[in-house]
Design an enzyme around this catalytic site. Sequence first.
Site, PDB file in Angstrom:
ATOM      1  N   CYS A  42       5.795 -25.535  16.936  1.00 37.62           N
ATOM      2  CA  CYS A  42       7.174 -25.122  17.200  1.00 37.62           C
ATOM      3  C   CYS A  42       7.710 -24.323  16.018  1.00 37.62           C
ATOM      4  O   CYS A  42       7.557 -24.739  14.861  1.00 37.62           O
ATOM      5  CB  CYS A  42       8.035 -26.365  17.446  1.00 37.62           C
ATOM      6  N   CYS A  58     -22.393 -22.363   9.736  1.00 41.01           N
ATOM      7  CA  CYS A  58     -23.388 -21.750   8.849  1.00 41.01           C
ATOM      8  C   CYS A  58     -22.808 -21.682   7.438  1.00 41.01           C
ATOM      9  O   CYS A  58     -21.668 -21.231   7.240  1.00 41.01           O
ATOM     10  CB  CYS A  58     -23.766 -20.355   9.354  1.00 41.01           C
ATOM     11  N   CYS A 116     -26.594 -14.565  11.070  1.00 43.12           N
ATOM     12  CA  CYS A 116     -27.152 -13.979   9.853  1.00 43.12           C
ATOM     13  C   CYS A 116     -28.645 -14.234   9.683  1.00 43.12           C
ATOM     14  O   CYS A 116     -29.251 -13.753   8.718  1.00 43.12           O
ATOM     15  CB  CYS A 116     -26.392 -14.490   8.635  1.00 43.12           C
ATOM     16  N   CYS A 164     -13.985 -31.394  10.727  1.00 42.45           N
ATOM     17  CA  CYS A 164     -15.034 -30.526  11.278  1.00 42.45           C
ATOM     18  C   CYS A 164     -16.303 -30.548  10.447  1.00 42.45           C
ATOM     19  O   CYS A 164     -17.259 -29.805  10.764  1.00 42.45           O
ATOM     20  CB  CYS A 164     -14.517 -29.105  11.420  1.00 42.45           C
ATOM     21  N   CYS A 214      -4.127 -29.540  -6.888  1.00 41.68           N
ATOM     22  CA  CYS A 214      -3.371 -30.131  -5.775  1.00 41.68           C
ATOM     23  C   CYS A 214      -4.313 -30.860  -4.838  1.00 41.68           C
ATOM     24  O   CYS A 214      -5.318 -30.302  -4.377  1.00 41.68           O
ATOM     25  CB  CYS A 214      -2.617 -29.024  -5.028  1.00 41.68           C
ATOM     26  N   CYS A 248      -6.294 -35.322   2.044  1.00 46.09           N
ATOM     27  CA  CYS A 248      -6.384 -35.492   0.595  1.00 46.09           C
ATOM     28  C   CYS A 248      -7.837 -35.246   0.179  1.00 46.09           C
ATOM     29  O   CYS A 248      -8.763 -35.872   0.721  1.00 46.09           O
ATOM     30  CB  CYS A 248      -5.919 -36.892   0.198  1.00 46.09           C
ATOM     31  N   CYS A 308      -9.503 -38.771  -1.230  1.00 47.49           N
ATOM     32  CA  CYS A 308      -9.818 -39.934  -0.381  1.00 47.49           C
ATOM     33  C   CYS A 308     -10.024 -39.565   1.081  1.00 47.49           C
ATOM     34  O   CYS A 308     -10.308 -40.446   1.903  1.00 47.49           O
ATOM     35  CB  CYS A 308      -8.727 -40.989  -0.493  1.00 47.49           C
TER      36      CYS A 308
END
Length: 1110
Positions: free
Chosen positions: A790, A845, A866, A920, A931, A944, A947
């Site tokens: 949104c 890949c 490739c 993924c 960060c 994070c 963890c």
Amino acid sequence: MSTSPASVQMDEARRRSQSLLSSSGLAQDVRAEVQLMASVPLPLSEKYKHFGVEALLRENMVVRNRQEVLDSLSRLIKAFSILEKYGCNLTSPNRPKYWRSVKHNNPVFRTTVDAVKGGRRVLYLYGYTNQQIDGLSFPDEVTEPDTGKVAAVTLEVMTLRTELDMLIKGTHPHQEYFKDVIPFIIQQDKVESDAVVIQPGEELQLLDKLPLVILPPKPTLSLKPLNQTTASPPASECSLCAGSLSVVCPSCDNKSFCDACDDLFHRHPSRANHKREKIQEACSICGISSVHAQCSTCVQKLCQNCDSLYHSHPDRKAHNRSITTPAKTSSPSLSPWECSHCTTVNEMRAVLCSTCERPRLATAASTGQESMTSLPVSSNTEWQCKSCTVVNQGSSILCEVCERPRLATRPPVAPLLSSPGPQPDPGAKWLCQFCTYMNSKPSVVCEVCNLSGKDGPAVSLPQSLQPQTPSKEPLQPAGDKPKPTPRPRVNLDLRRQQAMKTDGLKLISQIREAEKCGVSPEEVYAAICVSGGGGSSSNTNPCDWLTSELPHLLDEICAMAASVQLNYKAGDSGIRPAAVGEEAGQTLTGEGVKLSRAEAKLAWLTAGGDRDRAVRQLLRDRQVKMKELQCLGFRDASRCEDALRLSGGEVRGALSLLQRPLLEPFHQRIWTDQPEPPIDHHSQDKQRLCRRLLALYELPSWGRCELALSLLQEPGNTYSLEDVVQAVKESHDKDFIKRLLNNECPICLCVFPRGKMQSLTSCQCSVCHDCFGQHFTIALRDKHIRDMTCPVCSGPDINDPEQLESYFDTLEIQLQQCLEQDVFNLFKQKLLDHTLRKDPKFLWCCHCTSGFINEGVQLKVTCPSCKKSFCAQCKKPWEAQHQDITCEQFQQWKRDNDPEYQYQGLAGYLRENGITCPQCKFGYALTKGGCMHFTCSQCRYQFCSGCNNPYHKTVCKAAQCKIAGLHAHHPRDCLFYLRDWDVVRLQAVLQRSAVEFNTVPSVGVQTGACCVMEQKDEDGVQFDSPCAVQTAPGQAGLCEKHYREYLVSLLNAHSLDPAPLYDLPELVRASERYQVDTQRGEGEEDNTYHARLLKKLMEVPLGEKVPRNK
């Protein structure tokens, strides 16, 4: 309060299930308890305490047959399922965002809860007591629902739904509690009555042998005395539904019925006149006398004699008994009532008896003088007056002719005087008092008028009409001469009666023949009056006369009417028609009035066949029609005359012909291809504007048109006509319409009507169509598919897979209507890639970052894009040394034998143990410092890097989490907390567990600047570059930040807990994060308090998603 075992069991089950439902809000947690409560043998009034189940079931039952009852139960089950979900949502700890209101325009609500009676009452019990325009809501002062009350009501809804479901399936163990509420639901065979016949004199012996506690026998039913000819004894149950008896019908072979079945069965026209008799409940011991007292201790219903005998026993004297009397209501309209004349049991809303049509409060004495054969059948049909025999409309109370009441009896007829002599034979002849026809055969009704005489054939007749009976005359002597017998006199009255009967039967035959040809009785009567074909000697057929002679007669009437009107205009006629004014006479032309045969025929029938009267009636009717047309604005007399002649004298048809030329310009305009001229709402012709709005926009009423004009004509108006019309169609409230027309887009800050705003299904934010399309077009072309949220609130949470999948399902439908085709095709392609990534066989890949599906099981895979190979498990470039060894063994080999790896030192170690997306599984050769909020470039998953726990933008599902902004829940061994520790403290944790770590750089490693790769962000652009921070001695050639990361990675790899090195403030803060009780005992020392808190904290496990050694 009842203390029976069933009541105790019900209370315990209700208490347990209410506690469970109040805490969890999950219906599956209380399924077993609900099933138990549904099977408890208790009456409905004791089982359900919050709403009247019996009244609710009766309101929603359709009891014409069993199938309709089952359909009604199915509708109730669907409604209760939705109400159950409303209740569970209110008791759940994680209530929906919009729990405070229920919308009536919801299609599921309309077809389930709102489709049954009593559904909204349950919502009131939940707390939805505030009535809104579009639904119900909680009051503003209520911040939280009463979970205890909601849980109690929800449990009753679930229990009733379970019971109804068992009733439909036929598995309910106690169907007898529903037999008086739901007809046709219990299917069982009839059983014989178990009444015991007690011989006279055996009552005392039987009562002395009775035990102290006896089971209540089935009540034996006592019937009113029936006809002696009845053969079959009365049954003990209803012959249709096997329920409790109420009435017995002698006309139906003494079948017994309950109240509901009696109403349905005797509603049929062929059984509507059956007389039923009430059934009185008999004593449960003797089975003869009616019930006098009811004992609640021994559960007995006894007559007065049996009660005094049975309770005279010393053990039963203290029983609690109550005297039962027939129920009396304060108003006779509150219960079914029995007709005092025919004993039919009528519905409580009936005013007249459904059988004899006598008033409700009429007594048997006042109606006993009437004949049952003369009563009408139904109060909704036409009725015949008993005085003058005129047939009146069913809605009239007084007769239209004699003005006698509908229920008045026939007035007495004075008996005809008879001369003294022998009494007439009752079976010979009798005089009809209605048509005065002399009937020759003994019958109940007259042969001519088919009406029954009050006195029948035995009425007194004049001496001249009395049948001659042989009289016993004295014998004359043989020698005497017999006297001559006089000739019989001609009976003129008898001849008149015979002629009347012949003519009447002939007239009836002619009317019936004419009706077959489509000729009305009025035409037959008029034809007979003109042609004289009604006598017995005439052979003229009225139908033939109407076909051959009537057209000529009608033309003659038209010519006479025209001649009379012309003579009246010239002033030389003595006949003055019923003119309506000087203006009417002045509208006639010199050619005379133009009349039609249809008008002439109507006037001829009105005049009863009289030609002169028909001429006057025709002129009178024509002048009335002319005046009506002139009042409507048509002043041209000749055109009105032509229109009336062409329409057959009908004013409506003439009006259509006269209006056709006036509408011709309009017809020409609407059938041409020219565009419709726009509506100018500033015009002063308000009625014209309203008519055009009604014709073009199909507004529901004239008032809505005026409302639309008032909105358009307001000063400073910026609304378009189409927007106002659309808003007016939705509501008649002017303030509500203004709210519909004024909606500010939060992006472009322009004002639009609600019809031009668009919102997503995941939130309540609304934006205009242009901003909606531009936002998603830019997101598709420049961003990831997970960025398509949104534009106002950035909802929904993309880390929740359930919300994400349902969101994309509905988003595709909305985007198809607002995006260009090439942009929408890009959305479908990205959605396909997103779906493929969820496949466990999908691989990225590591060389070209393209993805594909690997169907093989080997570690070595080759990218089809490739053509380079890599490991399917560790995602590292493939090397020959990786063959036939595990990924861990290969990594160890590289550390021991690869010079390049050894040259990189700990920087290479950190790169090899970089960041891997938990969503993924895409790997990044980056360190975890800096960060900790990391966003995967492939799937946009935010987590994070220390963890792997997800980051949330709104309130998450963690227990007692109230953080509304961006946050994540880190374990105590996450780099998020340990990166602030100094190096010595981290080394101390490793030394406690004898874990080795490097302090000097590897041979050949540059020690000037840190060479660890990092992801950096400059001006919104992310790129990878070396750290380049100055290194310090004793940190293995790394900067202090990356050396801490190296030590924390060793700590995580060996699953070491840093809690033993916490000081007291750190220990308290960590315990509060894990919701560990930090209450300090009175006088407790610091060491003792520290040891106790540390023990409790270490019982909490470390992070589940923190990378460990395999």
